[in-house]
Design a protein around this motif. Structure first.
Motif, PDB file in Angstrom:
ATOM      1  N   PRO A 221      -6.292   4.692   8.114  1.00 29.38           N
ATOM      2  CA  PRO A 221      -6.050   3.279   8.450  1.00 29.38           C
ATOM      3  C   PRO A 221      -7.241   2.589   9.108  1.00 29.38           C
ATOM      4  CG  PRO A 221      -4.128   4.599   8.999  1.00 29.38           C
ATOM      5  CD  PRO A 221      -5.211   5.570   8.595  1.00 29.38           C
ATOM      6  N   GLU A 222      -7.900   3.278  10.040  1.00 27.55           N
ATOM      7  CA  GLU A 222      -9.026   2.650  10.741  1.00 27.55           C
ATOM      8  C   GLU A 222     -10.172   2.350   9.774  1.00 27.55           C
ATOM      9  OE1 GLU A 222      -6.476   4.851  13.524  1.00 27.55           O
ATOM     10  OE2 GLU A 222      -7.511   5.406  11.661  1.00 27.55           O
ATOM     11  N   VAL A 223     -10.458   3.304   8.878  1.00 25.12           N
ATOM     12  CA  VAL A 223     -11.538   3.112   7.900  1.00 25.12           C
ATOM     13  C   VAL A 223     -11.162   2.010   6.915  1.00 25.12           C
ATOM     14  CG1 VAL A 223     -12.883   4.203   6.068  1.00 25.12           C
ATOM     15  CG2 VAL A 223     -12.296   5.503   8.127  1.00 25.12           C
ATOM     16  N   ASN A 224      -9.926   2.041   6.449  1.00 25.33           N
ATOM     17  CA  ASN A 224      -9.445   1.033   5.514  1.00 25.33           C
ATOM     18  C   ASN A 224      -9.555  -0.358   6.120  1.00 25.33           C
ATOM     19  OD1 ASN A 224      -7.036  -0.705   4.369  1.00 25.33           O
ATOM     20  ND2 ASN A 224      -7.442   0.875   2.848  1.00 25.33           N
ATOM     21  N   HIS A 225      -9.209  -0.469   7.410  1.00 26.57           N
ATOM     22  CA  HIS A 225      -9.268  -1.761   8.096  1.00 26.57           C
ATOM     23  C   HIS A 225     -10.706  -2.282   8.162  1.00 26.57           C
ATOM     24  CE1 HIS A 225      -7.853  -4.901  10.813  1.00 26.57           C
ATOM     25  NE2 HIS A 225      -8.852  -4.615  11.612  1.00 26.57           N
ATOM     26  N   VAL A 226     -11.638  -1.402   8.509  1.00 29.75           N
ATOM     27  CA  VAL A 226     -13.045  -1.803   8.601  1.00 29.75           C
ATOM     28  C   VAL A 226     -13.572  -2.212   7.228  1.00 29.75           C
ATOM     29  CG1 VAL A 226     -15.384  -0.976   9.078  1.00 29.75           C
ATOM     30  CG2 VAL A 226     -13.521  -0.416  10.651  1.00 29.75           C
ATOM     31  N   PHE A 227     -13.208  -1.430   6.212  1.00 32.65           N
ATOM     32  CA  PHE A 227     -13.685  -1.706   4.850  1.00 32.65           C
ATOM     33  C   PHE A 227     -13.233  -3.076   4.370  1.00 32.65           C
ATOM     34  CE2 PHE A 227     -12.772  -1.522   0.235  1.00 32.65           C
ATOM     35  CZ  PHE A 227     -14.072  -1.365  -0.233  1.00 32.65           C
ATOM     36  N   PHE A 228     -11.928  -3.346   4.487  1.00 36.07           N
ATOM     37  CA  PHE A 228     -11.435  -4.622   3.979  1.00 36.07           C
ATOM     38  C   PHE A 228     -11.811  -5.790   4.886  1.00 36.07           C
ATOM     39  CE2 PHE A 228      -8.858  -1.980   1.165  1.00 36.07           C
ATOM     40  CZ  PHE A 228      -9.016  -2.684  -0.013  1.00 36.07           C
ATOM     41  N   ASP A 229     -12.076  -5.542   6.145  1.00 30.44           N
ATOM     42  CA  ASP A 229     -12.628  -6.598   6.997  1.00 30.44           C
ATOM     43  C   ASP A 229     -14.003  -7.014   6.482  1.00 30.44           C
ATOM     44  OD1 ASP A 229     -10.498  -6.889   8.676  1.00 30.44           O
ATOM     45  OD2 ASP A 229     -11.355  -5.770  10.362  1.00 30.44           O
ATOM     46  N   ALA A 230     -14.800  -6.013   6.064  1.00 28.33           N
ATOM     47  CA  ALA A 230     -16.126  -6.303   5.518  1.00 28.33           C
ATOM     48  C   ALA A 230     -16.010  -7.067   4.201  1.00 28.33           C
ATOM     49  CB  ALA A 230     -16.905  -5.000   5.307  1.00 28.33           C
ATOM     50  N   VAL A 231     -15.064  -6.649   3.346  1.00 30.18           N
ATOM     51  CA  VAL A 231     -14.844  -7.340   2.075  1.00 30.18           C
ATOM     52  C   VAL A 231     -14.439  -8.789   2.330  1.00 30.18           C
ATOM     53  CG1 VAL A 231     -13.381  -7.452   0.013  1.00 30.18           C
ATOM     54  CG2 VAL A 231     -14.255  -5.244   0.813  1.00 30.18           C
ATOM     55  N   ASP A 232     -13.493  -9.004   3.240  1.00 32.64           N
ATOM     56  CA  ASP A 232     -13.025 -10.356   3.542  1.00 32.64           C
ATOM     57  C   ASP A 232     -14.148 -11.221   4.122  1.00 32.64           C
ATOM     58  OD1 ASP A 232     -10.503  -9.668   2.695  1.00 32.64           O
ATOM     59  OD2 ASP A 232      -9.728  -9.246   4.701  1.00 32.64           O
ATOM     60  N   ALA A 233     -14.997 -10.618   4.956  1.00 32.77           N
ATOM     61  CA  ALA A 233     -16.092 -11.375   5.566  1.00 32.77           C
ATOM     62  C   ALA A 233     -17.089 -11.839   4.497  1.00 32.77           C
ATOM     63  CB  ALA A 233     -16.803 -10.512   6.606  1.00 32.77           C
ATOM     64  N   ILE A 234     -17.379 -10.956   3.535  1.00 34.54           N
ATOM     65  CA  ILE A 234     -18.307 -11.322   2.456  1.00 34.54           C
ATOM     66  C   ILE A 234     -17.704 -12.424   1.596  1.00 34.54           C
ATOM     67  CG2 ILE A 234     -19.412 -10.488   0.343  1.00 34.54           C
ATOM     68  CD1 ILE A 234     -19.678  -7.751   1.742  1.00 34.54           C
TER      69      ILE A 234
END
Length: 268
Positions: A221-234
């Motif tokens: 969950p923590e990794v998934n959250h960071v990954f999709f936060d990066a996707v959303d930011a881009i």
């Protein structure tokens, strides 16, 4: 005995042209809402065909750069025709990525062109061959989001806007995952020429499992959250809101029931 001419090796495949045609027709259907009873199905066809087209361009970029770097064998292998059926691992490059898009909305990196690295001289060339694939996904994402960051959405039907947003999301996820410096992914291919022979030999046995390891981490969950936060930011930097991407994914999953979108020329 006859052999294929070099010109035939570079001719665009009818399979790829058919994919482009499906993308164009389904995109028109989304824009005009011709399939009014099921706009989601049109979005599904548009996104899947667009995604496969981007995969073909991704692999073509690897092959074309390898050709200009010294590996003339890529032409005879059919890589320059943009035919997905010519790739050495069509399952890994086409079938599995499409399945992952349908299941989870993640752009699975492909990797199916066999480059004869012994024909290529220079570490920079080796790195560039690996980098151009995910850079193609970056370029595709920029093109998909052009109406957003150019503020040209006036007159664009909302279903088409959402479809572009979701297709862009897939390109961004594919680019990020491909650039992860893990054996088996393009990111590792970029840095591999700069590693010592000892390190490369130690890492080589893990290459077949690199992608599985990355996706295993995405279940954390923590990794998934960071990954999709990066996707959303881009995506936000490209003008695409979280709502646009979410609605695009919801329309794409037409079998789950179509979300409410405003009718042409009106509002809900």
């Amino acid at each position: 005995m006859t052999t294929a001419s070099p010109r035939a090796d570079h001719r665009i495949s009818p399979v790829f042209l058919a994919l482009v045609a499906v993308m164009a027709v389904s995109g028109w259907a989304v824009w005009t809402r011709t399939i009014a009873a099921n706009t989601g199905f049109a979005v599904f066809l548009f996104v899947v065909s667009g995604w496969v087209v981007s995969l073909c361009l991704h692999e073509y970029a690897h092959a074309r750069t390898a050709l200009h770097s010294g590996d003339i064998s890529v032409g005879a292998k059919g890589y320059l025709t943009l035919n997905p059926l010519k790739y050495t691992h069509a399952l890994l490059s086409i079938v599995l990525p499409v399945i992952f898009v349908i299941m989870g909305g993640i752009g699975l990196p492909g990797g199916a062109v066999f480059i004869e690295r012994g024909r290529i001289r220079g570490r920079w060339r080796h790195s560039l061959i690996s980098a151009v694939g995910p850079l193609t996904n970056v370029l595709f994402a920029v093109v998909c989001t052009a109406p957003f960051w150019l503020h040209g959405l006036d007159g664009v039907p909302e279903p088409f806007r959402y479809a572009l947003a979701f297709l862009a999301l897939l390109q961004v996820t594919a680019a990020i995952l491909n650039f992860v410096p893990v054996p088996g992914l393009d990111g590792y291919g970029v840095i591999e020429p700069w590693l010592s022979l000892k390190i490369r030999r130690q890492v080589e046995p893990f290459a077949p499992f690199g992608l599985l390891a990355v996706f295993g981490l995405l279940w954390v969950p923590e990794v998934n959250h960071v990954f999709f936060d990066a996707v959303d930011a881009i995506l936000r930097a490209l003008g695409v809101t979280d709502w646009d991407a979410f609605q695009g994914q919801e329309l794409f999953r037409f079998w789950r029931g179509e979300p409410q979108v405003p009718p042409l020329g009106g509002t809900l």
